[in-house]
Structure formats: structure tokens, C-alpha cells
Design an enzyme around this catalytic site. Sequence first.
Site, short mmCIF file in Angstrom:
data_model
loop_
_atom_site.label_atom_id
_atom_site.label_comp_id
_atom_site.label_asym_id
_atom_site.label_seq_id
_atom_site.Cartn_x
_atom_site.Cartn_y
_atom_site.Cartn_z
N THR A 92 28.21 59.97 4.61
CA THR A 92 27.60 61.03 3.80
C THR A 92 27.75 60.64 2.33
O THR A 92 28.72 61.04 1.68
CB THR A 92 28.26 62.40 4.08
OG1 THR A 92 29.68 62.24 4.16
CG2 THR A 92 27.74 63.00 5.36
N THR A 127 32.10 63.61 6.43
CA THR A 127 32.60 64.48 5.38
C THR A 127 31.45 65.28 4.75
O THR A 127 30.49 64.70 4.24
CB THR A 127 33.30 63.67 4.28
OG1 THR A 127 34.34 62.90 4.88
CG2 THR A 127 33.89 64.59 3.22
N CYS A 267 34.99 57.75 -0.04
CA CYS A 267 35.72 59.01 0.15
C CYS A 267 36.12 59.64 -1.19
O CYS A 267 35.49 60.57 -1.65
CB CYS A 267 36.95 58.79 1.02
SG CYS A 267 36.58 58.47 2.75
N ARG A 338 31.09 49.45 -0.86
CA ARG A 338 30.27 50.61 -1.15
C ARG A 338 30.90 51.44 -2.27
O ARG A 338 32.08 51.76 -2.24
CB ARG A 338 30.11 51.49 0.10
CG ARG A 338 29.22 50.90 1.18
CD ARG A 338 29.19 51.79 2.41
NE ARG A 338 30.51 51.87 3.03
CZ ARG A 338 30.81 52.73 4.02
NH1 ARG A 338 29.91 53.57 4.45
NH2 ARG A 338 32.02 52.73 4.54
#
Length: 442
Positions: A92, A127, A267, A338
Site C-alpha cells: 500500500t 497497511t 513502512c 523502494r
Amino acid sequence: MQLETFDRIRTKKDFLAVVGLGYVGLPIAVAFAEKIKTLGFDINQEKINIYKKGIDPTHEIGDEKIQNTTLEFTTDPARLQEAKVIIVAVPTPINGDKTPNLAPVVEASKIIGQNLSKGSIVVFESTVYPGVTEDICIPILEKESSLLCGKDFKVGYSPERINPGDKVHRLDNIKKIVSGMDEETVENIAAVYELIIHAGVYKAPSIKVAEAAKLSENAQRDINIAFMNELAMIFDRMGINTKEVIDAMNTKWNALGFYPGLVGGHCIGIDPYYFMYQAEVLGYHSQIIAAGRKVNDSMATFIADNVIKKMIQSGNDVKKSSIYIMGITFKEDCPDMRNSKAVDVCKQLAVYGIKVRVVDPVVDKVEFKRELDSELVEIKDVCNADCLVFLVGHQQFKDLGAADIERMFKQKKNQSKHVIIDIKNIIEPKTIDEKVYSYWSL
């Protein structure tokens, strides 16, 4: 309490499926495959082909486990009809304007809905901000399946807690938060995860609480690192070594042990934006979380500016110098780049017309080529450097000795100094010859 779904999974009458086989989904799927019949589904055929060849590009479980797993890899969505528990572990990310990009989880919900069988439980691990599972995913599942949630199928949420690259805190020894739309669903989901999670599970009182817990974990960490980054910028102006301050501070029992640095990845560098977005929708403008994000997002520019400053102060012609970026992934010993802020440092230097070469022994080479469109340099090939910029604390960098570092630099014929920018405090400053090197760290 009925545990019919769990019993059918445990006795291998039905499959469990994991949708999304990346850094999170792959370890989960392989772990379940050791206990029960498991399907691993991903829409990326190239990725599935690599796994079937016995190669683990994520380095999370290793090639040997991939080669010996009983996990059935597939890109055929129809096979999801064989599963009575479907775990969603798709990414996400955020959009360019820092708003949530729910496209992967929406598309996954559509595919699952089109292949959902009665009596199934769908567990989302991706998430998201509180409300996404119930307000966005469930309606999609119902529409695509023509089934009714609560009657024909159930839904739960269990936030992923895998820490990529961490060889200590692994999937099985991190307590798992589980939640469900009703008590029966929670019990079935808990029983399923307890097959592979040795640390046990924590049953959250609602799906929204579980969604919020994940965002809160990472927002808290983001804020703490932002505080250390702000201290580092202040101490830099004071001429004080930040690590020496932290070492002194950490002698107290309640010190938190955070260090300054680049905050990226999928994250901590992203999740706070999900929190801030939903708060804005509800009419609240985040102050602390937003401030933390602003500080952390500014660190790439701060570091790039200091590379230039230290080069000039050391008598080097920046544009003609040979600068190596040591580490491009978002964290140590992990191939994932990423949302890597090391990439932002490279791009910021490029704004000033400064070309750099990148050294990273663990990065996914395909991803690197796609992101930066340049060639990686092997550690052994680093030579004639004017400046080394250590951005990531890979173990192979930590293993470098003084002779190794010396070999990487060119022999100076003028009065300029070699420059070492050490963001992760890989090198002990006391071992640096100040007559030869100009050393700077956060």
C-alpha cells in the site's frame, strides 16, 4: 466457539492462500506451507517464475527454503476458489502528493471477490488507515462475489509486522495482532496464525483498532527518529558529535536508543501519511506526525548539502571529483530500495550537476537499474575516490578495515583531503587520520 474453518485448514481439507508474494507475503506463505496446504498467488508472472526456479530475490527466507517448500505458486486467480482462508499481503504505497494509493489492495479485493467461495475468511495484512477493510474492501468483495459478508464469508485484519533484513526479529517470534468482524472470525484467524507464530497472538477488539495499531507503531518510530535527526542538525551547528551524545544519553535505563538517519522504505516512510490523510478527512490537521515527516523528508537534502560543503572545505573540485555512494537500499542488509532516501541523496546531488557512482552489495539489481538507470560498482572495484558517502550500514561495509578504505581513495598530489561522509557511523572517527581525511557523520 466454532473453529470449523480452522479445522478444515489444519486437517488439510482446504487450502490457505496468500495473495501478494513480496517481502511480506512470501515468508508468510512459505511458513504456512510447512504446516498446511498453501497457495501463493501473485499477478506478476516474472516473479512467480523466479520463485519456481528456487531463487529468493528478497533474501528473506533464502534460496534453499524456496527450493524445498511445498508452497504452490500460481498466477491463476481461479485457484483462489480452493482456499478457505485468503491472506492479502499486497503493498500500500503513496501517490506523488503523499496521499494513500489503495489501488493494489482494491485490485486484490476484486480478484479475490471474483473467486471467493462460501464459508471463506479473507484476512487483510496490508497497511491501511482505519476503516479501509470494512468501508472499502468488504463492499468490493460483496460486489464481485455476489455474496454477503457476515453470512457467506467473513473478514478480518492482521497487520504485517515483518521487519525486512532483520535476522533476529523474524515472522515466528513477533507477536501477531489479529482481529475480525465477529468473535468467531477472530478465534478462527487466531488459531490459523498460531500454527506459525510461536510468539502467540494478540486479539484486538475490532478491525479498526488493529488497523490503527499498525499505523501508530510506525508513526511513533518515525517521530522518535525525527527528534534524533533534529538533534543531529542542531549538534552539527554546535560542533558536537551526535553519536557521542547518544552514547552518553543511552547510559540511562529509560533512553529509547534511537539514532538519526535516512527514513525510507515501505513502512515508516509511508504509513504516517496514511494516518495524516485520514485525520485530514475527519477535520484534524496533524501537527506532531506531520512535523516528524517534514524533518525526516528533509534529511536527504541536509546530507547532500553537507557532502558538497565538506568537499569544498577539503579543497576538492566537487564536479570533477569521484564520489561513491555506499549503499542505496532503504535499510541495511536488505535488497529492497523502494522509497529509499539514499536515492533522494543521489537525486539531490544530481540537481547540482554532481555525478555519483553507487556501491551496494545486496540491492536488487533489476530494481536498481529501473530506478536509477545506471550500473552498480562492486566493492572491490572502488578506486581513485575523492569521497565515500556511507548511507546504509550493510555488514560488508562494516567489515571494511582501514587498509580497505585507504585503497579506495586516490593518491592526492595536492593539499586537498579525502572525504568520508559516514551517516551510519560505520567507521570509528578516532581511527581517521585528520591530516589525510575529512570525516563527517550525523
